[in-house]
Motif scaffolding. Structure first.
Motif, PDB file in Angstrom:
ATOM      1  N   PHE A  96      35.795  12.435  27.826  1.00  0.00           N
ATOM      2  CA  PHE A  96      37.005  11.628  27.841  1.00  0.00           C
ATOM      3  C   PHE A  96      37.175  10.918  26.513  1.00  0.00           C
ATOM      4  N   LEU A  97      38.410  10.517  26.231  1.00  0.00           N
ATOM      5  CA  LEU A  97      38.740   9.713  25.064  1.00  0.00           C
ATOM      6  C   LEU A  97      39.778   8.674  25.471  1.00  0.00           C
ATOM      7  N   ALA A  98      39.531   7.438  25.102  1.00  0.00           N
ATOM      8  CA  ALA A  98      40.531   6.379  25.240  1.00  0.00           C
ATOM      9  C   ALA A  98      41.103   6.114  23.860  1.00  0.00           C
ATOM     10  N   ARG A  99      42.406   6.257  23.731  1.00  0.00           N
ATOM     11  CA  ARG A  99      43.066   6.109  22.440  1.00  0.00           C
ATOM     12  C   ARG A  99      44.328   5.273  22.601  1.00  0.00           C
ATOM     13  N   ARG A 100      44.872   4.847  21.459  1.00  0.00           N
ATOM     14  CA  ARG A 100      46.190   4.228  21.466  1.00  0.00           C
ATOM     15  C   ARG A 100      47.160   5.160  20.752  1.00  0.00           C
ATOM     16  N   ALA A 101      48.277   5.394  21.387  1.00  0.00           N
ATOM     17  CA  ALA A 101      49.304   6.255  20.827  1.00  0.00           C
ATOM     18  C   ALA A 101      50.468   5.385  20.396  1.00  0.00           C
ATOM     19  N   ALA A 102      50.469   5.000  19.112  1.00  0.00           N
ATOM     20  CA  ALA A 102      51.485   4.088  18.580  1.00  0.00           C
ATOM     21  C   ALA A 102      51.624   2.856  19.468  1.00  0.00           C
ATOM     22  N   GLY A 103      50.471   2.303  19.862  1.00  0.00           N
ATOM     23  CA  GLY A 103      50.438   1.073  20.640  1.00  0.00           C
ATOM     24  C   GLY A 103      50.246   1.273  22.127  1.00  0.00           C
ATOM     25  N   THR A 104      50.474   2.471  22.639  1.00  0.00           N
ATOM     26  CA  THR A 104      50.341   2.739  24.069  1.00  0.00           C
ATOM     27  C   THR A 104      48.926   3.189  24.395  1.00  0.00           C
ATOM     28  N   PRO A 105      48.200   2.486  25.279  1.00  0.00           N
ATOM     29  CA  PRO A 105      46.850   2.928  25.645  1.00  0.00           C
ATOM     30  C   PRO A 105      46.918   4.191  26.504  1.00  0.00           C
ATOM     31  N   ILE A 106      46.213   5.224  26.084  1.00  0.00           N
ATOM     32  CA  ILE A 106      46.183   6.475  26.836  1.00  0.00           C
ATOM     33  C   ILE A 106      44.737   6.877  27.094  1.00  0.00           C
ATOM     34  N   LEU A 107      44.564   7.757  28.077  1.00  0.00           N
ATOM     35  CA  LEU A 107      43.243   8.229  28.457  1.00  0.00           C
ATOM     36  C   LEU A 107      43.306   9.747  28.586  1.00  0.00           C
ATOM     37  N   LEU A 108      42.471  10.449  27.822  1.00  0.00           N
ATOM     38  CA  LEU A 108      42.373  11.901  27.887  1.00  0.00           C
ATOM     39  C   LEU A 108      41.096  12.268  28.615  1.00  0.00           C
ATOM     40  N   ALA A 109      41.178  13.219  29.550  1.00  0.00           N
ATOM     41  CA  ALA A 109      40.004  13.572  30.347  1.00  0.00           C
ATOM     42  C   ALA A 109      39.920  15.079  30.539  1.00  0.00           C
ATOM     43  N   ARG A 110      38.801  15.669  30.111  1.00  0.00           N
ATOM     44  CA  ARG A 110      38.559  17.100  30.308  1.00  0.00           C
ATOM     45  C   ARG A 110      38.117  17.316  31.761  1.00  0.00           C
ATOM     46  N   GLN A 111      38.778  18.232  32.439  1.00  0.00           N
ATOM     47  CA  GLN A 111      38.470  18.498  33.835  1.00  0.00           C
ATOM     48  C   GLN A 111      37.335  19.506  33.967  1.00  0.00           C
TER      49      GLN A 111
END
Length: 337
Positions: A69-84
């Motif tokens: 997983f990766l927790a990132r900010r996308a131009a200020g928006t907190p997002i979470l990427l998760a490999r299934q």
């Protein structure tokens, strides 16, 4: 640049090189300074660009393993990427459905089978489903099936992870990338992996960073001692690629008569791709440097620049080489520009 484009690209650059000029627009253009300083213009950019266009949130090689997983900010928006577990990728708003706290605090990564909100302990699976509450008191009438993490559209292409920054926005990568799609495939970007990432905060409008990559008029003045000895100023073969563009910069070693194939040609140039809204891809032959200036959510005079260095998997271990190489680039861009 695709191999079958070599002859046309070479002919264009050779013509510019021999005449000592660069690709020019049909007329001059005057830009109002307010587009770099007006908060209302910044709000419009967020709405019309960052909320609607595909956004590069990371790279596939950063989530190579199942449960990564990766927790990132996308131009200020907190997002979470998760490999299934099946190898697919999902993206979510990094926001607990209870009180909105970031489920993964800050920007980080790793491997996990579930996410637990640090505020009240609500737990979610990597598929975004709400798995458990620390107490049922006060939530007996809540439908857990509809209170998972909010999913965002997500797709992988050429080793990049594209997301939609807002729920309900779809991704249409084929039409978005247009002619750039074939270029990215030809230069085998998807076969390179992330060696390192970095981030730099700047007191500057984000577009100023992008502007600097799209011309080299300034090289012989601003970079007189650092870059000018190695690359021509005022000599770019520029080509629009749909809404994106490509600029080919000849090195000072460029010799039109010394190459007759794409491989030799590529060793004498630097190629820069600009992908809307905020991705610059610098192709330096044996690696890629990818710069992503992100606007501040509210202040047009501030931005942060994400930098990702992509190398061949077989050269990932050459840490000292990449450290030296990247220092040269970042010293020029962020200390001089």
């Amino acid at each position: 640049m695709r191999h079958h484009d070599y002859a046309d690209v070479k002919a264009h650059l050779d013509e510019l090189h021999r005449s000592g000029t660069t690709t020019l627009a049909g007329s001059t253009f005057q830009q109002a300074s307010a587009v770099y300083s007006d908060p209302a213009h910044l709000r419009a950019e967020h709405d019309r660009l960052f909320d609607r266009l595909p956004y590069v949130a990371g790279f596939s090689s950063e989530l190579a393993e199942p449960t990564a997983f990766l927790a990132r900010r996308a131009a200020g928006t907190p997002i979470l990427l998760a490999r299934q577990a099946d190898g697919t990728l999902k993206a979510f708003l990094n926001s607990c459905r209870h009180r909105g706290t970031e489920v993964v605090w800050g920007e980080s990564g790793g491997c996990t089978r579930r996410f637990t909100c640090p505020y009240h302990g609500w737990t979610y699976g990597t598929d975004g489903q709400l798995l458990g509450l620390t107490t049922n008191d006060g939530f007996t009438d809540m439908d857990r099936a509809t209170h998972g993490l909010v999913e965002l559209a997500c797709a992988e292409r050429h080793g990049m992870i594209f997301i939609a920054r807002r729920p309900g926005v779809t991704l249409e990568l084929e039409s978005f990338l247009g002619p750039l799609d074939a270029e990215l495939e030809a230069m085998e970007l998807g076969q390179y992996v992330v060696e390192r990432t970095d981030e730099i905060a700047l007191d500057a409008n984000w577009k100023l960073v992008m502007d600097g990559f799209m011309e080299n008029y300034h090289v012989r003045f601003l970079h007189r001692e650092t870059l000018s000895p190695y690359i021509y100023s005022d000599r770019i073969a520029f080509r629009p690629l749909g809404r994106h563009n490509r600029a080919i910069h000849p090195r000072n070693s460029y010799d039109p008569d010394s190459h007759d194939c794409a491989e030799t040609f590529l060793s004498q140039v630097l190629i820069s791709y600009n992908m809307l809204p905020n991705v610059n891809i610098e192709w330096a032959g044996d690696h890629f440097e990818i710069y992503q200036p992100e606007p501040d959510p509210i202040d047009p005079a501030r931005c942060r620049v994400k930098l990702s260095l992509l190398v061949r998997p077989s050269e990932r271990h050459k840490t000292d080489k990449w450290t030296r190489n990247l220092k040269i680039s970042t010293d020029i861009i962020f200390k001089e520009d």
